[in-house]
Scaffold this active site. Structure first.
Site, PDB file in Angstrom:
ATOM      1  N   HIS A 221       0.862  -1.192   0.000  1.00 53.19           N
ATOM      2  CA  HIS A 221       0.000   0.000   0.000  1.00 53.19           C
ATOM      3  C   HIS A 221       0.893   1.235   0.000  1.00 53.19           C
ATOM      4  O   HIS A 221       1.225   1.784   1.050  1.00 53.19           O
ATOM      5  CB  HIS A 221      -0.930  -0.027   1.221  1.00 53.19           C
ATOM      6  CG  HIS A 221      -1.970   1.062   1.211  1.00 53.19           C
ATOM      7  ND1 HIS A 221      -3.145   0.970   1.938  1.00 53.19           N
ATOM      8  CD2 HIS A 221      -2.016   2.256   0.566  1.00 53.19           C
ATOM      9  CE1 HIS A 221      -3.856   2.069   1.754  1.00 53.19           C
ATOM     10  NE2 HIS A 221      -3.179   2.873   0.922  1.00 53.19           N
TER      11      HIS A 221
ATOM     12  N   GLU B  10     -11.646   3.580   5.158  1.00 51.38           N
ATOM     13  CA  GLU B  10     -10.621   4.492   5.690  1.00 51.38           C
ATOM     14  C   GLU B  10     -11.386   5.627   6.375  1.00 51.38           C
ATOM     15  O   GLU B  10     -11.334   5.769   7.594  1.00 51.38           O
ATOM     16  CB  GLU B  10      -9.727   5.024   4.562  1.00 51.38           C
ATOM     17  CG  GLU B  10      -8.664   6.024   5.019  1.00 51.38           C
ATOM     18  CD  GLU B  10      -7.889   6.658   3.847  1.00 51.38           C
ATOM     19  OE1 GLU B  10      -8.381   6.594   2.691  1.00 51.38           O
ATOM     20  OE2 GLU B  10      -6.811   7.240   4.098  1.00 51.38           O
TER      21      GLU B  10
ATOM     22  N   ASP C  64       1.424   7.237   1.802  1.00 51.99           N
ATOM     23  CA  ASP C  64       2.043   8.390   1.126  1.00 51.99           C
ATOM     24  C   ASP C  64       3.161   8.920   2.025  1.00 51.99           C
ATOM     25  O   ASP C  64       3.027   9.972   2.668  1.00 51.99           O
ATOM     26  CB  ASP C  64       0.983   9.480   0.904  1.00 51.99           C
ATOM     27  CG  ASP C  64      -0.185   8.956   0.088  1.00 51.99           C
ATOM     28  OD1 ASP C  64      -0.038   8.825  -1.139  1.00 51.99           O
ATOM     29  OD2 ASP C  64      -1.224   8.640   0.692  1.00 51.99           O
TER      30      ASP C  64
HETATM   31  N1  ADE Z   1      -4.552   8.548  -2.590  1.00 51.22           N
HETATM   32  C1  ADE Z   1      -3.353   8.679  -2.036  1.00 51.22           C
HETATM   33  N2  ADE Z   1      -3.423   8.373  -0.728  1.00 51.22           N
HETATM   34  C2  ADE Z   1      -4.705   8.028  -0.457  1.00 51.22           C
HETATM   35  C3  ADE Z   1      -5.405   7.615   0.694  1.00 51.22           C
HETATM   36  N3  ADE Z   1      -4.816   7.476   1.891  1.00 51.22           N
HETATM   37  N4  ADE Z   1      -6.717   7.368   0.599  1.00 51.22           N
HETATM   38  C4  ADE Z   1      -7.339   7.519  -0.585  1.00 51.22           C
HETATM   39  N5  ADE Z   1      -6.728   7.913  -1.693  1.00 51.22           N
HETATM   40  C5  ADE Z   1      -5.402   8.158  -1.639  1.00 51.22           C
HETATM   41 ZN    ZN Z   2      -3.801   4.667   0.091  1.00 48.07          ZN
END
Ligand code: ADE
Ligand code: ZN
Length: 339
Positions: free
Chosen positions: A20, A203, A282
């Site tokens: 991820h 999420e 990220d």
């Molecule tokens: N794109 C990049 N990071 C993300 C995340 N945490 N949730 C959804 N889309 C994303």
């Molecule tokens: Zn993500």
């Protein structure tokens, strides 16, 4: 209390599988500045420090706004190559042996960058990373869920000539109000093309989105999925069907999905038998790559050595590329429950 030396060392030595990671989310401010200078782009920040200071997010959307703006400096094939190569160097230092990378083609094609430029630069780096570091990798094309189903269908059609360069498709971007059901047709087409399927769900969105991702999209892994425990029957199902949740602790903290890492449910879910895996999402924006995610989770949740090994083994089992090289590198993890 700081993490003890034994678990710190174990985390360093564990062969890790990254499942991820948005490659655009590895754009460090230093590279943002150097690419902006290369292309003559004026950034709305005075310095690298000012960029980092802007990374104070209150939810997913407040992050996505900066993340998509950052993508603007990625213009040619060598930019995508440099981005991915910088990631692989960090991944290697962190003990990553295999990585399945997300990329967001629509955030590039919408700016006039051809898909072949994006995929070409990333694939060049993937080949060099395997030769230089022995890291195997795959590419997962993500559809932006805030855009229309038609846009996703057109993106898949444009990607099919590159079918052999891809391992799967995913679904990301703003979750609220964009349920998996919106993308049933495009996932059916991807499935027919033999691509693996994953989706971000649970999420910020409700547990019902996880159920939709499983039932309507046939997702094989759920990205994040941390809101699953709002539905106990769903948690039972995740255990029964051995569905991996690719959890990103530092992301959840930075995007205020959890207030404190000590409140994170990943340890409880792991102990309940859910196939939890740990990743970085990220990392340039959230303050840590995969090793830092392991360390932060281990410290906040007092994960045992056996649990850390279990997390790494879960990721190896949930990966889509059981390449012989990867399997042998991971063989020290064993296939039985280390408890
Ligand atoms: N794109 C990049 N990071 C993300 C995340 N945490 N949730 C959804 N889309 C994303
Ligand atoms: Zn993500």
């Amino acid at each position: 209390m700081a993490l003890d030396a034994a678990r710190t060392r174990l985390i360093r030595l564990l062969p890790k599988v990254e499942l991820h990671l948005h490659i655009e989310g590895t754009l460090e401010p230093e590279m943002m500045f150097s690419l902006a200078a290369k292309h003559g782009i004026a950034l709305p920040y005075a310095s690298v420090e000012a960029v980092r200071a802007a990374y104070a997010f209150h939810d997913l959307q407040s992050f996505l706004d900066l993340y998509y703006a950052g993508c603007d400096v990625l213009r040619d094939r060598s930019d995508f190559y440099a981005l991915a190569m910088a990631y692989f160097a960090r991944a290697h230092a962190d003990g990553v042996v295999h990585a399945e990378l997300f990329f967001d083609p629509q955030s590039h094609t919408a700016r006039g960058i051809e898909l072949g430029v994006v995929i070409g630069g990333l694939r060049d780096a993937m080949g060099d990373a395997e030769r230089r570091y022995g890291i195997t990798s795959g590419l997962i094309l993500c559809f932006l869920r805030h855009l229309s189903e038609e846009d996703a269908l057109a993106t898949l059609a444009a990607a099919l000539p590159f079918r052999s360069e891809l391992v799967g498709v995913g679904l990301d971007s703003g979750e609220r109000g964009n349920p998996p059901s919106k993308f049933t047709r495009v996932f059916a087409e991807a499935r027919a093309a033999g691509l693996h399927l994953v989706a971000h769900a649970g999420e910020e969105g409700p547990a019902a989105y996880i159920t939709e991702a499983l039932d309507l999209l046939h997702a094989e892994r759920i990205d994040h999925g941390v809101r699953c425990d709002e539905d106990p029957a769903l948690v039972d199902r995740l255990v029964r069907e051995n569905i991996a949740l690719t959890v990103c602790p530092l992301s959840n903290l930075k995007l205020c999905v959890v207030k404190d890492l000590r409140d994170h449910n990943l340890a409880r879910l792991l102990r309940r038998g859910v196939a939890i895996t740990l990743h970085s999402d990220d990392p340039a924006y959230f303050g840590g790559y995969i090793g830092e995610n392991y360390r932060a989770a281990a410290e906040a949740l007092d994960l045992t050595a056996a649990e850390l090994i279990q997390l790494a083994a879960n990721a190896a089992r949930a990966s889509f590329l059981p390449l012989p090289g990867t399997v042998s590198k991971l063989s020290s993890l064993g296939t039985t429950d280390p408890q």
